[in-house]
Design a protein around this motif. Structure first.
Motif, PDB file in Angstrom:
ATOM      1  N   ASP A  15       0.824  -1.211   0.000  1.00 42.63           N
ATOM      2  CA  ASP A  15       0.000   0.000   0.000  1.00 42.63           C
ATOM      3  C   ASP A  15       0.857   1.260   0.000  1.00 42.63           C
ATOM      4  O   ASP A  15       1.926   1.299   0.613  1.00 42.63           O
ATOM      5  CB  ASP A  15      -0.900   0.054   1.245  1.00 42.63           C
ATOM      6  CG  ASP A  15      -2.095  -0.871   1.167  1.00 42.63           C
ATOM      7  OD1 ASP A  15      -2.406  -1.395   0.073  1.00 42.63           O
ATOM      8  OD2 ASP A  15      -2.738  -1.076   2.220  1.00 42.63           O
ATOM      9  N   VAL A  16       0.331   2.302  -0.658  1.00 40.46           N
ATOM     10  CA  VAL A  16       0.966   3.612  -0.681  1.00 40.46           C
ATOM     11  C   VAL A  16      -0.104   4.644  -0.326  1.00 40.46           C
ATOM     12  O   VAL A  16      -1.155   4.707  -0.976  1.00 40.46           O
ATOM     13  CB  VAL A  16       1.578   3.922  -2.065  1.00 40.46           C
ATOM     14  CG1 VAL A  16       2.183   5.315  -2.091  1.00 40.46           C
ATOM     15  CG2 VAL A  16       2.620   2.874  -2.442  1.00 40.46           C
ATOM     16  N   PHE A  17       0.152   5.436   0.692  1.00 41.26           N
ATOM     17  CA  PHE A  17      -0.749   6.482   1.187  1.00 41.26           C
ATOM     18  C   PHE A  17      -0.506   7.754   0.359  1.00 41.26           C
ATOM     19  O   PHE A  17       0.589   8.308   0.380  1.00 41.26           O
ATOM     20  CB  PHE A  17      -0.434   6.728   2.658  1.00 41.26           C
ATOM     21  CG  PHE A  17      -1.313   7.709   3.360  1.00 41.26           C
ATOM     22  CD1 PHE A  17      -2.592   7.378   3.749  1.00 41.26           C
ATOM     23  CD2 PHE A  17      -0.833   8.982   3.670  1.00 41.26           C
ATOM     24  CE1 PHE A  17      -3.399   8.285   4.431  1.00 41.26           C
ATOM     25  CE2 PHE A  17      -1.623   9.892   4.357  1.00 41.26           C
ATOM     26  CZ  PHE A  17      -2.913   9.540   4.733  1.00 41.26           C
ATOM     27  N   HIS A  47       6.837  16.124  -3.244  1.00 38.23           N
ATOM     28  CA  HIS A  47       6.363  15.509  -4.486  1.00 38.23           C
ATOM     29  C   HIS A  47       6.807  14.057  -4.542  1.00 38.23           C
ATOM     30  O   HIS A  47       7.931  13.735  -4.154  1.00 38.23           O
ATOM     31  CB  HIS A  47       6.972  16.205  -5.720  1.00 38.23           C
ATOM     32  CG  HIS A  47       6.925  17.683  -5.676  1.00 38.23           C
ATOM     33  ND1 HIS A  47       5.873  18.417  -6.140  1.00 38.23           N
ATOM     34  CD2 HIS A  47       7.823  18.575  -5.209  1.00 38.23           C
ATOM     35  CE1 HIS A  47       6.128  19.706  -5.957  1.00 38.23           C
ATOM     36  NE2 HIS A  47       7.296  19.820  -5.400  1.00 38.23           N
ATOM     37  N   GLY A  48       5.951  13.193  -5.014  1.00 41.87           N
ATOM     38  CA  GLY A  48       6.346  11.851  -5.360  1.00 41.87           C
ATOM     39  C   GLY A  48       6.352  10.808  -4.257  1.00 41.87           C
ATOM     40  O   GLY A  48       5.851  11.029  -3.158  1.00 41.87           O
ATOM     41  N   HIS A  49       6.938   9.665  -4.604  1.00 40.71           N
ATOM     42  CA  HIS A  49       6.894   8.449  -3.793  1.00 40.71           C
ATOM     43  C   HIS A  49       8.082   8.390  -2.841  1.00 40.71           C
ATOM     44  O   HIS A  49       9.225   8.391  -3.264  1.00 40.71           O
ATOM     45  CB  HIS A  49       6.924   7.249  -4.752  1.00 40.71           C
ATOM     46  CG  HIS A  49       6.628   5.940  -4.117  1.00 40.71           C
ATOM     47  ND1 HIS A  49       6.616   4.780  -4.829  1.00 40.71           N
ATOM     48  CD2 HIS A  49       6.337   5.573  -2.842  1.00 40.71           C
ATOM     49  CE1 HIS A  49       6.332   3.763  -4.040  1.00 40.71           C
ATOM     50  NE2 HIS A  49       6.162   4.230  -2.824  1.00 40.71           N
ATOM     51  N   HIS A  50       7.781   8.330  -1.556  1.00 42.36           N
ATOM     52  CA  HIS A  50       8.785   8.205  -0.499  1.00 42.36           C
ATOM     53  C   HIS A  50       8.222   7.286   0.567  1.00 42.36           C
ATOM     54  O   HIS A  50       7.120   7.520   1.067  1.00 42.36           O
ATOM     55  CB  HIS A  50       9.115   9.564   0.123  1.00 42.36           C
ATOM     56  CG  HIS A  50       9.541  10.569  -0.891  1.00 42.36           C
ATOM     57  ND1 HIS A  50      10.802  10.608  -1.423  1.00 42.36           N
ATOM     58  CD2 HIS A  50       8.852  11.569  -1.493  1.00 42.36           C
ATOM     59  CE1 HIS A  50      10.884  11.587  -2.297  1.00 42.36           C
ATOM     60  NE2 HIS A  50       9.708  12.186  -2.368  1.00 42.36           N
ATOM     61  N   GLY A  51       8.984   6.249   0.948  1.00 43.12           N
ATOM     62  CA  GLY A  51       8.471   5.290   1.917  1.00 43.12           C
ATOM     63  C   GLY A  51       7.206   4.660   1.371  1.00 43.12           C
ATOM     64  O   GLY A  51       7.152   4.278   0.208  1.00 43.12           O
ATOM     65  N   TYR A  54       2.947   8.861  -1.187  1.00 40.94           N
ATOM     66  CA  TYR A  54       3.106   9.597  -2.436  1.00 40.94           C
ATOM     67  C   TYR A  54       2.548  10.991  -2.171  1.00 40.94           C
ATOM     68  O   TYR A  54       1.365  11.145  -1.857  1.00 40.94           O
ATOM     69  CB  TYR A  54       2.354   8.913  -3.580  1.00 40.94           C
ATOM     70  CG  TYR A  54       2.670   9.517  -4.927  1.00 40.94           C
ATOM     71  CD1 TYR A  54       3.564   8.882  -5.792  1.00 40.94           C
ATOM     72  CD2 TYR A  54       2.117  10.723  -5.334  1.00 40.94           C
ATOM     73  CE1 TYR A  54       3.885   9.430  -7.024  1.00 40.94           C
ATOM     74  CE2 TYR A  54       2.430  11.282  -6.558  1.00 40.94           C
ATOM     75  CZ  TYR A  54       3.311  10.629  -7.400  1.00 40.94           C
ATOM     76  OH  TYR A  54       3.622  11.192  -8.623  1.00 40.94           O
ATOM     77  N   ALA A  55       3.410  12.004  -2.293  1.00 43.66           N
ATOM     78  CA  ALA A  55       3.029  13.394  -2.025  1.00 43.66           C
ATOM     79  C   ALA A  55       2.616  14.100  -3.306  1.00 43.66           C
ATOM     80  O   ALA A  55       3.286  13.987  -4.338  1.00 43.66           O
ATOM     81  CB  ALA A  55       4.202  14.136  -1.385  1.00 43.66           C
ATOM     82  N   ASP A  71       0.788  13.377 -13.151  1.00 42.94           N
ATOM     83  CA  ASP A  71       2.020  12.627 -12.871  1.00 42.94           C
ATOM     84  C   ASP A  71       1.716  11.417 -11.996  1.00 42.94           C
ATOM     85  O   ASP A  71       2.257  10.325 -12.210  1.00 42.94           O
ATOM     86  CB  ASP A  71       3.057  13.515 -12.170  1.00 42.94           C
ATOM     87  CG  ASP A  71       3.635  14.594 -13.066  1.00 42.94           C
ATOM     88  OD1 ASP A  71       3.434  14.555 -14.304  1.00 42.94           O
ATOM     89  OD2 ASP A  71       4.281  15.505 -12.509  1.00 42.94           O
ATOM     90  N   PHE A  72       0.845  11.621 -11.007  1.00 40.39           N
ATOM     91  CA  PHE A  72       0.482  10.511 -10.117  1.00 40.39           C
ATOM     92  C   PHE A  72      -0.233   9.405 -10.882  1.00 40.39           C
ATOM     93  O   PHE A  72       0.078   8.222 -10.713  1.00 40.39           O
ATOM     94  CB  PHE A  72      -0.400  10.999  -8.961  1.00 40.39           C
ATOM     95  CG  PHE A  72      -1.080   9.861  -8.257  1.00 40.39           C
ATOM     96  CD1 PHE A  72      -0.348   9.000  -7.455  1.00 40.39           C
ATOM     97  CD2 PHE A  72      -2.425   9.622  -8.439  1.00 40.39           C
ATOM     98  CE1 PHE A  72      -0.958   7.912  -6.837  1.00 40.39           C
ATOM     99  CE2 PHE A  72      -3.048   8.544  -7.826  1.00 40.39           C
ATOM    100  CZ  PHE A  72      -2.313   7.686  -7.022  1.00 40.39           C
TER     101      PHE A  72
END
Length: 122
Positions: A15-17, A47-51, A54-55, A71-72
């Motif tokens: 999962d990605v929050f 911005h983007g995917h970290h841990g 996704y910001a 972009d997302f």
């Protein structure tokens, strides 16, 4: 279309929050704070995917939000092995309505859950 739980308190390994941020990645409140404290969002990265997060920059104007949403959607499409839990980005501190924001996420793949408030606009 699967709906994102109103309160996300835990994530599965895949999962990605997905949360709203500001360009500077100052995750001080709301979903951004939860992303930072619980799911690996990186302070200073807006911005983007970290841990397991996704910001999406929701604080730099609707045009920026639209670009980041696109972009997302492309990123989620390229990563079908992940499940993205999209929160109602832009509809809190940023001050937009679901009617304004939800259409920016048109074309989200099936590995993205959407907030209930967005569903009728997608």
């Amino acid at each position: 279309m699967e709906t994102t739980p109103e309160l996300v308190s835990e994530l599965r390994p895949d999962d990605v929050f997905v949360f709203g941020s500001n360009a500077g990645g100052l995750h001080g409140g709301g979903a951004a704070r939860i992303a930072h404290e619980r799911f690996g969002a990186v302070w200073g990265e807006g911005h983007g995917h970290h841990g397991q997060t996704y910001a999406i920059d929701t604080m730099s104007g609707l045009e920026t939000l639209a670009r980041e949403a696109g972009d997302f959607v492309a990123y989620a499409t390229a990563h079908p092995e992940l499940r993205f839990l999209l929160t109602p980005v832009g509809c809190g501190i940023a001050g937009y309505t679901p009617q304004q924001v939800a259409p920016l996420f048109a074309g989200t793949p099936t590995n993205v859950t959407v907030p209930a408030a967005f569903a009728s606009y997608l």
